[in-house]
Design a protein around this motif. Structure first.
Motif, PDB file in Angstrom:
ATOM      1  N   PRO A 205     -11.577   1.845 -33.158  1.00 32.34           N
ATOM      2  CA  PRO A 205     -11.177   2.332 -31.833  1.00 32.34           C
ATOM      3  C   PRO A 205     -11.862   3.668 -31.524  1.00 32.34           C
ATOM      4  N   LEU A 206     -12.470   3.761 -30.335  1.00 35.45           N
ATOM      5  CA  LEU A 206     -13.259   4.955 -29.980  1.00 35.45           C
ATOM      6  C   LEU A 206     -12.639   5.743 -28.830  1.00 35.45           C
ATOM      7  N   GLY A 207     -11.368   5.488 -28.533  1.00 34.09           N
ATOM      8  CA  GLY A 207     -10.728   6.214 -27.431  1.00 34.09           C
ATOM      9  C   GLY A 207     -11.283   5.775 -26.085  1.00 34.09           C
ATOM     10  N   THR A 208     -11.233   6.689 -25.100  1.00 33.00           N
ATOM     11  CA  THR A 208     -11.672   6.331 -23.741  1.00 33.00           C
ATOM     12  C   THR A 208     -13.072   6.839 -23.413  1.00 33.00           C
ATOM     13  N   ALA A 209     -13.646   7.697 -24.278  1.00 34.41           N
ATOM     14  CA  ALA A 209     -15.003   8.198 -24.009  1.00 34.41           C
ATOM     15  C   ALA A 209     -16.029   7.634 -24.991  1.00 34.41           C
ATOM     16  N   GLY A 210     -15.619   7.470 -26.261  1.00 31.93           N
ATOM     17  CA  GLY A 210     -16.516   6.928 -27.276  1.00 31.93           C
ATOM     18  C   GLY A 210     -17.227   5.638 -26.853  1.00 31.93           C
ATOM     19  N   PRO A 211     -16.501   4.711 -26.189  1.00 28.19           N
ATOM     20  CA  PRO A 211     -17.149   3.461 -25.764  1.00 28.19           C
ATOM     21  C   PRO A 211     -18.347   3.687 -24.828  1.00 28.19           C
ATOM     22  N   LEU A 212     -18.342   4.785 -24.078  1.00 25.67           N
ATOM     23  CA  LEU A 212     -19.487   5.075 -23.191  1.00 25.67           C
ATOM     24  C   LEU A 212     -20.721   5.432 -24.013  1.00 25.67           C
ATOM     25  N   ALA A 213     -20.493   6.199 -25.097  1.00 23.48           N
ATOM     26  CA  ALA A 213     -21.617   6.551 -25.977  1.00 23.48           C
ATOM     27  C   ALA A 213     -22.155   5.291 -26.659  1.00 23.48           C
ATOM     28  N   LEU A 214     -21.229   4.403 -27.067  1.00 21.86           N
ATOM     29  CA  LEU A 214     -21.630   3.167 -27.732  1.00 21.86           C
ATOM     30  C   LEU A 214     -22.467   2.278 -26.812  1.00 21.86           C
ATOM     31  N   ALA A 215     -22.112   2.269 -25.525  1.00 24.03           N
ATOM     32  CA  ALA A 215     -22.800   1.395 -24.557  1.00 24.03           C
ATOM     33  C   ALA A 215     -23.935   2.119 -23.831  1.00 24.03           C
ATOM     34  N   ARG A 216     -24.291   3.283 -24.324  1.00 27.63           N
ATOM     35  CA  ARG A 216     -25.282   4.131 -23.644  1.00 27.63           C
ATOM     36  C   ARG A 216     -26.550   3.365 -23.236  1.00 27.63           C
ATOM     37  N   ASP A 217     -27.123   2.625 -24.178  1.00 26.44           N
ATOM     38  CA  ASP A 217     -28.386   1.922 -23.889  1.00 26.44           C
ATOM     39  C   ASP A 217     -28.225   0.855 -22.818  1.00 26.44           C
ATOM     40  N   LYS A 218     -27.025   0.295 -22.752  1.00 20.50           N
ATOM     41  CA  LYS A 218     -26.765  -0.720 -21.722  1.00 20.50           C
ATOM     42  C   LYS A 218     -26.561  -0.078 -20.345  1.00 20.50           C
ATOM     43  N   LEU A 219     -26.018   1.145 -20.351  1.00 27.60           N
ATOM     44  CA  LEU A 219     -25.680   1.806 -19.078  1.00 27.60           C
ATOM     45  C   LEU A 219     -26.873   2.501 -18.438  1.00 27.60           C
ATOM     46  N   ILE A 220     -27.795   2.961 -19.265  1.00 31.00           N
ATOM     47  CA  ILE A 220     -28.899   3.775 -18.736  1.00 31.00           C
ATOM     48  C   ILE A 220     -30.085   2.880 -18.375  1.00 31.00           C
ATOM     49  N   ASP A 221     -30.603   3.083 -17.184  1.00 30.81           N
ATOM     50  CA  ASP A 221     -31.864   2.426 -16.803  1.00 30.81           C
ATOM     51  C   ASP A 221     -32.723   3.451 -16.061  1.00 30.81           C
ATOM     52  N   ASP A 222     -33.810   3.004 -15.506  1.00 32.17           N
ATOM     53  CA  ASP A 222     -34.744   3.952 -14.869  1.00 32.17           C
ATOM     54  C   ASP A 222     -34.272   4.426 -13.496  1.00 32.17           C
ATOM     55  N   SER A 223     -33.248   3.767 -12.956  1.00 31.71           N
ATOM     56  CA  SER A 223     -32.863   4.059 -11.567  1.00 31.71           C
ATOM     57  C   SER A 223     -32.229   5.438 -11.408  1.00 31.71           C
ATOM     58  N   GLY A 224     -31.585   5.937 -12.483  1.00 31.79           N
ATOM     59  CA  GLY A 224     -30.875   7.213 -12.376  1.00 31.79           C
ATOM     60  C   GLY A 224     -29.601   7.121 -11.545  1.00 31.79           C
ATOM     61  N   GLU A 225     -29.212   5.887 -11.219  1.00 28.40           N
ATOM     62  CA  GLU A 225     -28.005   5.695 -10.387  1.00 28.40           C
ATOM     63  C   GLU A 225     -26.743   5.969 -11.191  1.00 28.40           C
ATOM     64  N   PRO A 226     -25.680   6.403 -10.517  1.00 27.68           N
ATOM     65  CA  PRO A 226     -24.404   6.560 -11.220  1.00 27.68           C
ATOM     66  C   PRO A 226     -23.836   5.186 -11.593  1.00 27.68           C
ATOM     67  N   PHE A 227     -22.884   5.179 -12.497  1.00 24.84           N
ATOM     68  CA  PHE A 227     -22.232   3.923 -12.892  1.00 24.84           C
ATOM     69  C   PHE A 227     -20.711   4.092 -12.820  1.00 24.84           C
ATOM     70  N   PHE A 228     -20.031   2.976 -12.606  1.00 20.02           N
ATOM     71  CA  PHE A 228     -18.563   2.985 -12.557  1.00 20.02           C
ATOM     72  C   PHE A 228     -17.986   2.835 -13.964  1.00 20.02           C
ATOM     73  N   VAL A 229     -16.834   3.458 -14.195  1.00 17.33           N
ATOM     74  CA  VAL A 229     -16.026   3.202 -15.390  1.00 17.33           C
ATOM     75  C   VAL A 229     -14.607   2.911 -14.897  1.00 17.33           C
ATOM     76  N   LEU A 230     -14.040   1.790 -15.343  1.00 14.99           N
ATOM     77  CA  LEU A 230     -12.693   1.414 -14.912  1.00 14.99           C
ATOM     78  C   LEU A 230     -11.804   1.128 -16.112  1.00 14.99           C
ATOM     79  N   ASN A 231     -10.557   1.516 -15.975  1.00 15.30           N
ATOM     80  CA  ASN A 231      -9.525   1.163 -16.929  1.00 15.30           C
ATOM     81  C   ASN A 231      -9.063  -0.248 -16.611  1.00 15.30           C
ATOM     82  N   SER A 232      -9.046  -1.143 -17.585  1.00  7.66           N
ATOM     83  CA  SER A 232      -8.831  -2.561 -17.245  1.00  7.66           C
ATOM     84  C   SER A 232      -7.417  -2.889 -16.753  1.00  7.66           C
TER      85      SER A 232
END
Length: 361
Positions: free
Chosen positions: A83-110
């Protein structure tokens, strides 16, 4: 655009329903919880949704495959091994979230259900030029929550106060964020909290802004709030697209009835009821403030209020089910049985009354 949904763990608060399937797949208003969010994200141009998950990812992905096609949106999993809490998962998914667009991304609590004003949130994020936007909602009892203290005019967040003893404000974090990619540089791959560690540090640099959520909001992660959330959702549906609600002499207030459900004569259904696909409601049944899930059968003259009936369960004739009774999958309640707040695990048969709230293993 991309989005990350924080799915997390075992859904213990919504047991016994989550003993049969992961919480995001449990239906809310006849649609898996997570689908409410995915559809809202798709509507504002999100092309890829990443599920941050540490429990049964195969089950989730197999289920969501059909919706990927139907909604034409990419759905992938980022699986935690711890379990990585509520911020750790963002670091884990970093490569999936980042692209060349520089656009912001949404994060939602399920667990969050609301009207999802995501289009307005994108405009708000662009307008303030900060690093992160969070959605906040007004509550009557702020002392139970972490309160967001903000400038009313600009929305700039000044600080967070956890369960305040004196009144500092009535706005709380609503669990919906829009983050610039640079936020990921602030998060290490370890168990960490976005609310208690990441956001306060962004706020000290005056780069965190809050938008007040219009309309209703509910965290439906536990049964009582699930039932309340259904009432708020159906109220909102009445205002936005009332044609989806059931009509007829047997309907009182707001009710959502799946087209494949069969309803007998002399029933009274509503207010605040959802009846799922393939359900059979026999004659003379009374339903109020409850959810009856796929394939359940409610026999003649049974009365159900303030409760959840799980998939393929049956409630016997003249039975009375009330006060947050939760029937897991394939539970069978005998004729004339009374349940006052019973929480019944899957595949059980209940032959005698439950007079006070208890868990039936």
């Amino acid at each position: 655009m991309k989005a990350l949904i924080l799915v997390g763990g075992f859904g213990t608060r919504l047991r016994p329903l989550t003993l049969s399937m992961p919480k995001p797949l449990v239906e809310f208003a006849n649609k898996p919880m997570i689908l409410h969010q995915v559809e809202a994200l798709k509507a504002v141009g999100v092309t890829e949704v990443i599920l941050a998950i540490n429990y049964q990812p195969e089950l989730m992905l197999n289920f969501l495959k059909e919706f990927e096609k139907k909604l034409d949106i990419k759905i992938t999993c980022s699986q935690e091994t711890e379990p990585l809490g509520t911020a750790g998962p963002l670091a884990l998914a970093r490569d999936k979230l980042i692209d060349d667009s520089g656009e912001p991304f949404f994060v939602l609590n399920s667990d969050v259900i609301c009207d999802y004003p995501l289009k307005e949130m994108i405009e708000f994020h662009k307008s303030h030029g900060g690093e992160a936007s969070i959605m906040v909602t007004k509550v009557d009892e702020p002392s139970k929550y972490g309160v967001v203290v903000m400038e009313e005019t600009t929305g700039k967040v000044e600080k967070f106060v956890e369960k305040p003893k004196i009144f500092v404000g009535n706005k709380i974090n609503a669990g919906i964020y829009l983050l610039s990619p640079s936020v990921l540089d602030r998060i290490q791959l370890r168990p960490t909290s976005i609310e208690k560690e990441v956001f306060p540090s962004i706020a000290t640099e005056n780069k965190l802004f809050a938008m007040v959520l219009p309309g209703f909001w509910m965290d439906i992660g536990q049964p009582r709030d699930y039932i309340t959330g259904l009432r708020l959702y159906l109220d909102s549906l009445r205002k936005k697209s009332s044609s989806k609600l059931a009509v007829g002499v047997h309907i009182v207030g707001n009710a959502l009835v799946h087209e494949t459900a069969v309803i007998g004569d002399g029933c009274l259904i509503g207010p605040d009821v959802a009846i799922g696909p393939g359900c059979v409601i026999e004659s003379g049944v009374r339903l109020a403030r409850c959810t009856v899930m796929r394939g359940a059968r409610i026999k003649k003259h049974a009365c159900i209020s303030g409760s959840i009936v799980g998939w393929h369960s049956t409630v016997g004739r003249w039975a009375r089910i009330e006060n947050m009774t939760i029937l897991g999958e394939d539970v069978h309640v005998a004729d004339e049985v009374y349940s006052n707040g019973g929480v019944i695990l899957p595949h059980k048969e209940i032959k005698s009354s439950i007079l006070k709230p208890e868990i039936v293993m």
